[in-house]
Design an enzyme around this catalytic site. Structure first.
Site, PDB file in Angstrom:
ATOM      1  N   GLY A 147       0.822  -1.214   0.000  1.00 34.61           N
ATOM      2  CA  GLY A 147       0.000   0.000   0.000  1.00 34.61           C
ATOM      3  C   GLY A 147       0.847   1.251   0.000  1.00 34.61           C
ATOM      4  O   GLY A 147       1.754   1.399   0.826  1.00 34.61           O
ATOM      5  N   GLY A 193      -0.400   4.364   0.361  1.00 34.33           N
ATOM      6  CA  GLY A 193      -1.195   5.469   0.914  1.00 34.33           C
ATOM      7  C   GLY A 193      -0.379   6.223   1.952  1.00 34.33           C
ATOM      8  O   GLY A 193       0.851   6.127   1.989  1.00 34.33           O
ATOM      9  N   PHE A 194      -1.083   6.941   2.824  1.00 34.09           N
ATOM     10  CA  PHE A 194      -0.395   7.773   3.816  1.00 34.09           C
ATOM     11  C   PHE A 194       0.503   6.949   4.741  1.00 34.09           C
ATOM     12  O   PHE A 194       1.613   7.357   5.054  1.00 34.09           O
ATOM     13  CB  PHE A 194      -1.422   8.535   4.653  1.00 34.09           C
ATOM     14  CG  PHE A 194      -2.164   9.581   3.863  1.00 34.09           C
ATOM     15  CD1 PHE A 194      -1.514  10.711   3.416  1.00 34.09           C
ATOM     16  CD2 PHE A 194      -3.504   9.426   3.565  1.00 34.09           C
ATOM     17  CE1 PHE A 194      -2.180  11.687   2.690  1.00 34.09           C
ATOM     18  CE2 PHE A 194      -4.193  10.393   2.842  1.00 34.09           C
ATOM     19  CZ  PHE A 194      -3.528  11.524   2.398  1.00 34.09           C
ATOM     20  N   GLY A 195       0.027   5.780   5.168  1.00 34.33           N
ATOM     21  CA  GLY A 195       0.798   4.962   6.107  1.00 34.33           C
ATOM     22  C   GLY A 195       2.000   4.325   5.451  1.00 34.33           C
ATOM     23  O   GLY A 195       3.125   4.415   5.949  1.00 34.33           O
ATOM     24  N   VAL A 228      -1.839  -7.730  -4.256  1.00 32.44           N
ATOM     25  CA  VAL A 228      -1.433  -8.822  -3.356  1.00 32.44           C
ATOM     26  C   VAL A 228      -2.668  -9.650  -3.055  1.00 32.44           C
ATOM     27  O   VAL A 228      -3.693  -9.115  -2.637  1.00 32.44           O
ATOM     28  CB  VAL A 228      -0.837  -8.254  -2.045  1.00 32.44           C
ATOM     29  CG1 VAL A 228      -0.643  -9.349  -1.009  1.00 32.44           C
ATOM     30  CG2 VAL A 228       0.479  -7.564  -2.336  1.00 32.44           C
ATOM     31  N   GLU A 247     -19.017  16.790   3.389  1.00 30.44           N
ATOM     32  CA  GLU A 247     -18.182  17.536   2.437  1.00 30.44           C
ATOM     33  C   GLU A 247     -18.747  17.413   1.023  1.00 30.44           C
ATOM     34  O   GLU A 247     -18.800  18.394   0.273  1.00 30.44           O
ATOM     35  CB  GLU A 247     -16.731  17.026   2.483  1.00 30.44           C
ATOM     36  CG  GLU A 247     -16.059  17.370   3.815  1.00 30.44           C
ATOM     37  CD  GLU A 247     -14.545  17.179   3.814  1.00 30.44           C
ATOM     38  OE1 GLU A 247     -14.077  16.197   3.219  1.00 30.44           O
ATOM     39  OE2 GLU A 247     -13.848  18.019   4.419  1.00 30.44           O
ATOM     40  N   ASP A 285      -5.928   2.386   8.192  1.00 34.29           N
ATOM     41  CA  ASP A 285      -7.325   1.942   8.261  1.00 34.29           C
ATOM     42  C   ASP A 285      -7.475   0.441   8.510  1.00 34.29           C
ATOM     43  O   ASP A 285      -8.490  -0.010   9.025  1.00 34.29           O
ATOM     44  CB  ASP A 285      -8.057   2.285   6.954  1.00 34.29           C
ATOM     45  CG  ASP A 285      -8.294   3.776   6.794  1.00 34.29           C
ATOM     46  OD1 ASP A 285      -7.887   4.532   7.687  1.00 34.29           O
ATOM     47  OD2 ASP A 285      -8.898   4.178   5.781  1.00 34.29           O
TER      48      ASP A 285
HETATM   49  P1  NAI Z   1     -18.265   7.643   8.827  1.00 36.98           P
HETATM   50  O1  NAI Z   1     -18.227   6.240   9.317  1.00 36.98           O
HETATM   51  O2  NAI Z   1     -17.512   8.683   9.558  1.00 36.98           O
HETATM   52  O3  NAI Z   1     -19.779   8.142   8.745  1.00 36.98           O
HETATM   53  C1  NAI Z   1     -20.800   7.341   8.197  1.00 36.98           C
HETATM   54  C2  NAI Z   1     -22.148   7.849   8.679  1.00 36.98           C
HETATM   55  O4  NAI Z   1     -23.144   7.094   7.997  1.00 36.98           O
HETATM   56  C3  NAI Z   1     -22.377   7.642  10.172  1.00 36.98           C
HETATM   57  O5  NAI Z   1     -22.759   8.882  10.732  1.00 36.98           O
HETATM   58  C4  NAI Z   1     -23.510   6.617  10.238  1.00 36.98           C
HETATM   59  O6  NAI Z   1     -24.398   6.855  11.308  1.00 36.98           O
HETATM   60  C5  NAI Z   1     -24.207   6.808   8.899  1.00 36.98           C
HETATM   61  N1  NAI Z   1     -24.876   5.607   8.396  1.00 36.98           N
HETATM   62  C6  NAI Z   1     -24.419   4.335   8.388  1.00 36.98           C
HETATM   63  N2  NAI Z   1     -25.309   3.504   7.814  1.00 36.98           N
HETATM   64  C7  NAI Z   1     -26.351   4.271   7.423  1.00 36.98           C
HETATM   65  C8  NAI Z   1     -27.583   3.993   6.771  1.00 36.98           C
HETATM   66  N3  NAI Z   1     -27.896   2.766   6.381  1.00 36.98           N
HETATM   67  N4  NAI Z   1     -28.417   5.022   6.509  1.00 36.98           N
HETATM   68  C9  NAI Z   1     -28.094   6.283   6.891  1.00 36.98           C
HETATM   69  N5  NAI Z   1     -26.945   6.588   7.522  1.00 36.98           N
HETATM   70  C10 NAI Z   1     -26.077   5.600   7.781  1.00 36.98           C
HETATM   71  O7  NAI Z   1     -17.839   7.545   7.276  1.00 36.98           O
HETATM   72  P2  NAI Z   1     -17.041   8.599   6.364  1.00 36.98           P
HETATM   73  O8  NAI Z   1     -17.634   9.939   6.442  1.00 36.98           O
HETATM   74  O9  NAI Z   1     -16.915   7.975   5.042  1.00 36.98           O
HETATM   75  O10 NAI Z   1     -15.632   8.639   7.036  1.00 36.98           O
HETATM   76  C11 NAI Z   1     -14.819   7.460   7.110  1.00 36.98           C
HETATM   77  C12 NAI Z   1     -13.568   7.765   7.894  1.00 36.98           C
HETATM   78  O11 NAI Z   1     -12.780   8.687   7.184  1.00 36.98           O
HETATM   79  C13 NAI Z   1     -13.859   8.393   9.250  1.00 36.98           C
HETATM   80  O12 NAI Z   1     -12.926   7.951  10.175  1.00 36.98           O
HETATM   81  C14 NAI Z   1     -13.698   9.852   8.981  1.00 36.98           C
HETATM   82  O13 NAI Z   1     -13.353  10.585  10.120  1.00 36.98           O
HETATM   83  C15 NAI Z   1     -12.609   9.861   7.914  1.00 36.98           C
HETATM   84  N6  NAI Z   1     -12.737  11.032   7.039  1.00 36.98           N
HETATM   85  C16 NAI Z   1     -12.312  12.221   7.499  1.00 36.98           C
HETATM   86  C17 NAI Z   1     -12.427  13.358   6.730  1.00 36.98           C
HETATM   87  C18 NAI Z   1     -12.012  14.646   7.307  1.00 36.98           C
HETATM   88  O14 NAI Z   1     -11.438  14.672   8.376  1.00 36.98           O
HETATM   89  N7  NAI Z   1     -12.288  15.762   6.661  1.00 36.98           N
HETATM   90  C19 NAI Z   1     -12.990  13.308   5.359  1.00 36.98           C
HETATM   91  C20 NAI Z   1     -13.472  12.013   4.992  1.00 36.98           C
HETATM   92  C21 NAI Z   1     -13.338  10.931   5.816  1.00 36.98           C
END
Ligand code: NAI
Length: 420
Positions: free
Chosen positions: A8, A10-12, A76, A167, A297
């Site tokens: 991988g 990526g960042f890591g 892999v 976003e 991740d």
């Molecule tokens: P997430 O897991 O943070 O959020 C998914 C959301 O979908 C949750 O609030 C959950 O309650 C909701 N959900 C799940 N199943 C559902 C359903 N069937 N119907 C409706 N809602 C449902 O996922 P996300 O936003 O993709 O982020 C993944 C990871 O990446 C996280 O750790 C996040 O912090 C990180 N990330 C950080 C960013 C930033 O810091 N700007 C940008 C994008 C991702």
């Protein structure tokens, strides 16, 4: 010379390789893509704000001056932990140390219809496909005489109110209001609906309550319909099915409801938890294999009883840690347990609007957006990429233009989501 394999880029993976470069190791980076992808800006490619080339960097350019680091373009598909071998489609390689840093994939939670009819955002091609779907929906809507079909074409459902969903929703709303409204004078923009569906009671669950409320209010002011406490349970062509038995007519369902560890984790018979993440020890190695590190991740580690999030900063710090731990091990020392230093989190909402929690201080609006912008530019690799991204953002900010409105690639398979 000790052989280190890193799966991988990526960042890591990249952080680990950089630490080990020039230190007398034979480091082999393996990835199925020949570029490092800056995932945090993928949603801007999907919303026509950035060109895809500006958020990637060729891996061979990255490692050109990293002594002892080589790259293989390959997937892999298996690992023999006992014999210390990694199986690629193109051959088998042996290691003394292994760092798994293959990241994550979209979690569809086993809902096949969503995988089939929905769109997600993990790979560069996903962003181009999603952009093509959004713009394609507008093109179809102009030619659609049936009022309800046109309404479904102009309804965009985003599932998941985490950072990805928030976003994307904000960026899509701006694309519609500032750009597509001028592109499609035959359509009434008030017929365009952007609906953000979140199963829990608030957006951005991991952010402080004040910033959650701010985000909700701002998105609503931008015309986004936010449906909290509503779960999406499936999809049909032209329809999003909600948990409460109702549905929303829509041809574009963007699934941002969560992620799970990369499928490489399936190839290993080791302890895993929810989301297929591999349970690691405090030194990021796995049980009985001190020579195998898992970072980013793919790894599951708790700190203070809370699982570390699947974010770029965690991956970067863990990648650096794994590299340093190997160096120390070779010098005859053991490494102290990994500690994540949490500088905070942030999410962009729109033009000059973001929320950020940095070192426990809350920022919102323009201040947060400037922090967001500077940090994203800083972590993007390559001067040219930074220049192109900054130019696009300036162009966008001052002239209200999103130039990359190109329909390029439809979703593969039988998922063509438009009316027959
Ligand atoms: P997430 O897991 O943070 O959020 C998914 C959301 O979908 C949750 O609030 C959950 O309650 C909701 N959900 C799940 N199943 C559902 C359903 N069937 N119907 C409706 N809602 C449902 O996922 P996300 O936003 O993709 O982020 C993944 C990871 O990446 C996280 O750790 C996040 O912090 C990180 N990330 C950080 C960013 C930033 O810091 N700007 C940008 C994008 C991702």
């Amino acid at each position: 010379m000790k052989r280190v394999i890193i799966v991988g880029v990526g960042f890591g993976g990249l952080r680990a390789a950089r630490i080990l470069s020039g230190k007398g190791f034979d480091v082999l980076l393996i990835d199925r893509n020949n570029y490092h992808l800056f995932q945090p800006l993928l949603y801007q490619v999907a919303t026509a704000a950035l060109e895809q080339e500006s958020i990637v960097y060729p891996i061979r350019e990255v490692i050109r001056y990293w002594k002892g680091v080589r790259f293989r373009l390959a997937g892999v598909h298996g690992i023999d932990l006992e014999q210390r071998r990694v199986f690629m489609a193109t051959g088998t390689v042996e290691y003394d140390y292994l760092i798994l840093a293959a990241g994550s994939i979209t979690n569809f939670f086993g809902i096949d219809t969503i995988k089939r009819y929905g769109y997600d955002l993990k790979h560069l091609s996903d962003a181009v496909v999603l952009r093509s779907q959004i713009l394609g929906a507008f093109e179809r809507a102009v030619q659609e005489s049936d009022v309800s079909e046109r309404a479904a074409l102009l309804t965009f459902v985003i599932v998941g109110g985490g950072p990805t969903g928030v976003e994307f929703a904000g960026a899509l709303s701006e694309l519609v209001r500032y750009v597509l409204s001028k592109d499609y004078p035959e359509l009434r923009m008030k017929d365009v609906r952007i609906i953000l569906v979140e199963a829990s009671g608030s957006l951005l669950l991991t952010f402080p309550g004040k910033l959650q409320d701010y985000t909700l209010t701002r998105l609503q002011q931008m015309g986004i319909e936010v449906k909290l406490r509503t779960a999406v349970r499936g999809a049909e062509p032209g329809r999003v099915l909600l948990g409460e038995g109702t549905s929303i007519p829509s041809y574009t369902l963007f699934w941002a409801a969560g992620v799970r560890a990369a499928s490489l984790a399936d190839a290993l018979s080791v302890k895993k938890v929810r989301g297929n993440r591999i349970v690691v020890k405090p030194d990021l190695t796995i049980d009985d294999h001190p020579e195998v590190f898992v970072v980013g991740d793919m790894a599951y580690l708790e700190q203070g009883g809370i699982p570390l999030p699947m974010t770029a900063p965690v991956a970067m710090q863990q990648g650096e840690y794994a590299g340093r731990a190997i160096l120390r091990r070779e010098q005859g020392y053991s490494a102290k347990p990994f500690r994540y230093f949490d500088r905070g989190s942030m999410a962009a909402i729109g033009r000059g609007l973001a929320v950020a929690n940095i070192m426990n201080l809350n920022f919102s609006g323009l201040a947060a957006w400037i922090i967001w912008l500077v940090l994203h530019l800083f972590f993007l690799i390559g001067f040219r990429n930074r220049a192109v991204v900054l130019l696009n953002w300036a162009y966008d900010y001052f002239l209200f233009k999103k130039q990359i409105r190109i329909i390029l690639q439809e979703k593969k398979g039988d998922s063509n989501n438009f009316p027959e």
